[in-house]
Design a protein around this motif. Structure first.
Motif, mmCIF file in Angstrom:
data_model
loop_
_atom_site.group_PDB
_atom_site.id
_atom_site.type_symbol
_atom_site.label_atom_id
_atom_site.label_comp_id
_atom_site.label_asym_id
_atom_site.label_seq_id
_atom_site.Cartn_x
_atom_site.Cartn_y
_atom_site.Cartn_z
ATOM 1 N N ARG A 29 0.837 -1.190 0.000
ATOM 2 C CA ARG A 29 0.000 0.000 0.000
ATOM 3 C C ARG A 29 0.878 1.249 0.000
ATOM 4 O O ARG A 29 2.049 1.188 0.380
ATOM 5 N N ARG A 30 0.280 2.366 -0.408
ATOM 6 C CA ARG A 30 1.006 3.625 -0.426
ATOM 7 C C ARG A 30 0.041 4.758 -0.139
ATOM 8 O O ARG A 30 -1.171 4.632 -0.368
ATOM 9 N N PRO A 31 0.529 5.888 0.359
ATOM 10 C CA PRO A 31 -0.362 7.024 0.606
ATOM 11 C C PRO A 31 -0.913 7.574 -0.698
ATOM 12 O O PRO A 31 -0.255 7.544 -1.738
ATOM 13 N N VAL A 32 -2.135 8.080 -0.634
ATOM 14 C CA VAL A 32 -2.755 8.723 -1.791
ATOM 15 C C VAL A 32 -2.192 10.130 -1.897
ATOM 16 O O VAL A 32 -2.522 11.016 -1.102
ATOM 17 N N ALA A 33 -1.307 10.350 -2.880
ATOM 18 C CA ALA A 33 -0.688 11.649 -3.107
ATOM 19 C C ALA A 33 -1.398 12.333 -4.270
ATOM 20 O O ALA A 33 -1.608 11.722 -5.325
ATOM 21 N N LEU A 34 -1.762 13.595 -4.074
ATOM 22 C CA LEU A 34 -2.529 14.339 -5.067
ATOM 23 C C LEU A 34 -1.725 15.500 -5.625
ATOM 24 O O LEU A 34 -0.797 15.998 -4.977
ATOM 25 N N SER A 35 -2.102 15.949 -6.808
ATOM 26 C CA SER A 35 -1.543 17.185 -7.353
ATOM 27 C C SER A 35 -2.027 18.353 -6.505
ATOM 28 O O SER A 35 -2.978 18.230 -5.719
ATOM 29 N N ALA A 36 -1.408 19.521 -6.675
ATOM 30 C CA ALA A 36 -1.829 20.696 -5.910
ATOM 31 C C ALA A 36 -3.288 21.029 -6.193
ATOM 32 O O ALA A 36 -4.059 21.347 -5.277
ATOM 33 N N GLU A 37 -3.692 20.954 -7.455
ATOM 34 C CA GLU A 37 -5.084 21.276 -7.814
ATOM 35 C C GLU A 37 -6.056 20.304 -7.161
ATOM 36 O O GLU A 37 -7.078 20.705 -6.580
ATOM 37 N N ASP A 38 -5.753 19.007 -7.240
ATOM 38 C CA ASP A 38 -6.645 18.015 -6.642
ATOM 39 C C ASP A 38 -6.615 18.094 -5.116
ATOM 40 O O ASP A 38 -7.621 17.809 -4.454
ATOM 41 N N ALA A 39 -5.483 18.484 -4.553
ATOM 42 C CA ALA A 39 -5.401 18.659 -3.100
ATOM 43 C C ALA A 39 -6.334 19.769 -2.643
ATOM 44 O O ALA A 39 -7.018 19.647 -1.616
ATOM 45 N N ARG A 40 -6.379 20.858 -3.382
ATOM 46 C CA ARG A 40 -7.283 21.951 -3.025
ATOM 47 C C ARG A 40 -8.741 21.503 -3.118
ATOM 48 O O ARG A 40 -9.576 21.871 -2.281
ATOM 49 N N THR A 41 -9.054 20.698 -4.125
ATOM 50 C CA THR A 41 -10.424 20.191 -4.258
ATOM 51 C C THR A 41 -10.762 19.250 -3.116
ATOM 52 O O THR A 41 -11.865 19.295 -2.569
ATOM 53 N N TRP A 42 -9.829 18.393 -2.745
ATOM 54 C CA TRP A 42 -10.039 17.471 -1.622
ATOM 55 C C TRP A 42 -10.377 18.240 -0.346
ATOM 56 O O TRP A 42 -11.236 17.822 0.443
ATOM 57 N N MET A 43 -9.732 19.387 -0.129
ATOM 58 C CA MET A 43 -9.968 20.175 1.080
ATOM 59 C C MET A 43 -11.224 21.023 1.012
ATOM 60 O O MET A 43 -11.630 21.617 2.025
ATOM 61 N N ASP A 44 -11.840 21.118 -0.148
ATOM 62 C CA ASP A 44 -13.018 21.960 -0.346
ATOM 63 C C ASP A 44 -14.243 21.234 0.205
ATOM 64 O O ASP A 44 -14.714 20.264 -0.383
ATOM 65 N N MET A 45 -14.799 21.731 1.306
ATOM 66 C CA MET A 45 -15.912 21.050 1.943
ATOM 67 C C MET A 45 -17.232 21.247 1.195
ATOM 68 O O MET A 45 -18.240 20.644 1.571
ATOM 69 N N THR A 46 -17.248 22.079 0.146
ATOM 70 C CA THR A 46 -18.446 22.150 -0.689
ATOM 71 C C THR A 46 -18.488 20.994 -1.683
ATOM 72 O O THR A 46 -19.532 20.725 -2.292
ATOM 73 N N VAL A 47 -17.370 20.312 -1.843
ATOM 74 C CA VAL A 47 -17.310 19.101 -2.663
ATOM 75 C C VAL A 47 -17.865 17.948 -1.836
ATOM 76 O O VAL A 47 -17.490 17.767 -0.673
ATOM 77 N N THR A 48 -18.778 17.160 -2.400
ATOM 78 C CA THR A 48 -19.383 16.069 -1.645
ATOM 79 C C THR A 48 -18.354 14.999 -1.309
ATOM 80 O O THR A 48 -17.323 14.869 -1.981
ATOM 81 N N TYR A 49 -18.651 14.223 -0.279
ATOM 82 C CA TYR A 49 -17.705 13.187 0.097
ATOM 83 C C TYR A 49 -17.621 12.101 -0.966
ATOM 84 O O TYR A 49 -16.572 11.459 -1.127
ATOM 85 N N GLU A 50 -18.703 11.900 -1.744
ATOM 86 C CA GLU A 50 -18.639 10.941 -2.847
ATOM 87 C C GLU A 50 -17.690 11.431 -3.938
ATOM 88 O O GLU A 50 -16.908 10.643 -4.494
ATOM 89 N N GLN A 51 -17.753 12.719 -4.234
ATOM 90 C CA GLN A 51 -16.834 13.288 -5.232
ATOM 91 C C GLN A 51 -15.397 13.241 -4.726
ATOM 92 O O GLN A 51 -14.471 12.975 -5.500
ATOM 93 N N ALA A 52 -15.212 13.495 -3.435
ATOM 94 C CA ALA A 52 -13.867 13.436 -2.861
ATOM 95 C C ALA A 52 -13.300 12.021 -2.960
ATOM 96 O O ALA A 52 -12.108 11.837 -3.249
ATOM 97 N N GLU A 53 -14.133 11.022 -2.745
ATOM 98 C CA GLU A 53 -13.664 9.634 -2.858
ATOM 99 C C GLU A 53 -13.224 9.335 -4.281
ATOM 100 O O GLU A 53 -12.233 8.629 -4.501
ATOM 101 N N GLN A 54 -13.939 9.885 -5.264
ATOM 102 C CA GLN A 54 -13.539 9.692 -6.657
ATOM 103 C C GLN A 54 -12.169 10.311 -6.928
ATOM 104 O O GLN A 54 -11.361 9.748 -7.674
ATOM 105 N N ILE A 55 -11.910 11.462 -6.317
ATOM 106 C CA ILE A 55 -10.598 12.084 -6.471
ATOM 107 C C ILE A 55 -9.518 11.160 -5.922
ATOM 108 O O ILE A 55 -8.490 10.927 -6.564
ATOM 109 N N ALA A 56 -9.737 10.628 -4.717
ATOM 110 C CA ALA A 56 -8.748 9.726 -4.119
ATOM 111 C C ALA A 56 -8.559 8.472 -4.956
ATOM 112 O O ALA A 56 -7.440 7.959 -5.070
ATOM 113 N N ARG A 57 -9.638 7.996 -5.563
ATOM 114 C CA ARG A 57 -9.582 6.744 -6.329
ATOM 115 C C ARG A 57 -8.989 6.940 -7.714
ATOM 116 O O ARG A 57 -8.260 6.072 -8.212
ATOM 117 N N GLN A 58 -9.281 8.064 -8.357
ATOM 118 C CA GLN A 58 -8.926 8.238 -9.763
ATOM 119 C C GLN A 58 -7.745 9.168 -10.013
ATOM 120 O O GLN A 58 -7.092 9.071 -11.050
#
Length: 226
Positions: free
Chosen positions: A166-195
């Motif tokens: 296993r490895r940590p889910v590392a995101l680009s700066a743009e995707d990291a900002r989206t991950w932290m955006d609480m207006t983004v649903t948790y389902e959408q956030a999971e898609q970011i982590a997955r894809q």
């Protein structure tokens, strides 16, 4: 698994790297920050998050103990499996506690000739990494023994499985900002982590000194190849 990380830069560098300006960053409880070449779980480390739409840097303990785990006498978690993010165990944290753990790399171990050999993994271009994380810490609320953060992990791939499964889910700066955006649903956030997690071709890894095995060692030589 992600059991040790490095946070070796000035905290302002992590903020700039994720796209925040010096003027908009709010700093909370960071008086104890120092560069860490062997950051271990259980004690506070830097996290990035949005608090009331305000980019915020703070220090939070790397651990999380859910009410269920506490009742069952289970040790605090340090990682959260990506494939379980939509389940009931992590759903509340996904809705309200998505954070980024900035890092320069992380360590994994293999068993070689009856001893544990540490490896250091970092970005090929030597830029900061942004690990998806979750926390039950909220500013202006008193922390408890169970308060802290976990790092989201996923299956390793493309050769990294030789180091660890296993490895940590590392995101680009743009995707990291989206991950932290609480207006983004948790389902959408999971898609970011997955894809959108950075692939193995973004990283390099090499053996380092077994001095890493002792969590009290924090010298810069720990991240040098051997």
């Amino acid at each position: 698994m992600c059991g040790r990380i490095t946070q070796t830069r000035a905290l302002e560098e992590y903020g700039r790297a994720v796209g925040w300006t010096e003027e908009e960053i709010r700093r909370r409880d960071i008086g104890g920050y120092r560069p860490e070449f062997n950051a271990a779980p259980g004690v506070p480390h830097l996290i990035l998050r949005n608090v009331d739409d305000q980019p915020t840097i703070e220090m939070v303990a790397w651990r999380w103990l859910s009410g269920w785990a506490k009742k069952e006498g289970i040790a605090p978690a340090i990682n959260a499996k990506r494939e379980k993010l939509l389940g009931g165990y992590y759903r509340s944290l996904m809705k309200t506690g998505r954070v980024i753990v900035p890092a320069d790399g992380w360590y994994e171990w293999t068993a070689e000739k009856s001893h544990k050999q540490p490896w250091y993994i970092k970005a090929k271009n030597d830029t900061p990494l942004f690990f998806a994380g979750l926390t039950n810490h909220f500013p202006d609320q008193e922390d408890e023994e169970s308060t802290g953060f976990v790092i989201v992990t996923d299956d390793a791939a493309g050769g990294m499985v030789d180091i660890h499964g296993r490895r940590p889910v590392a995101l680009s700066a743009e995707d990291a900002r989206t991950w932290m955006d609480m207006t983004v649903t948790y389902e959408q956030a999971e898609q970011i982590a997955r894809q959108m997690a950075l692939g193995p071709d973004c990283f390099e890894w090499f053996k380092v000194s077994t001095d890493v095995n002792r969590a009290s060692n924090h010298d810069a030589h720990l991240i040098e190849p051997i």
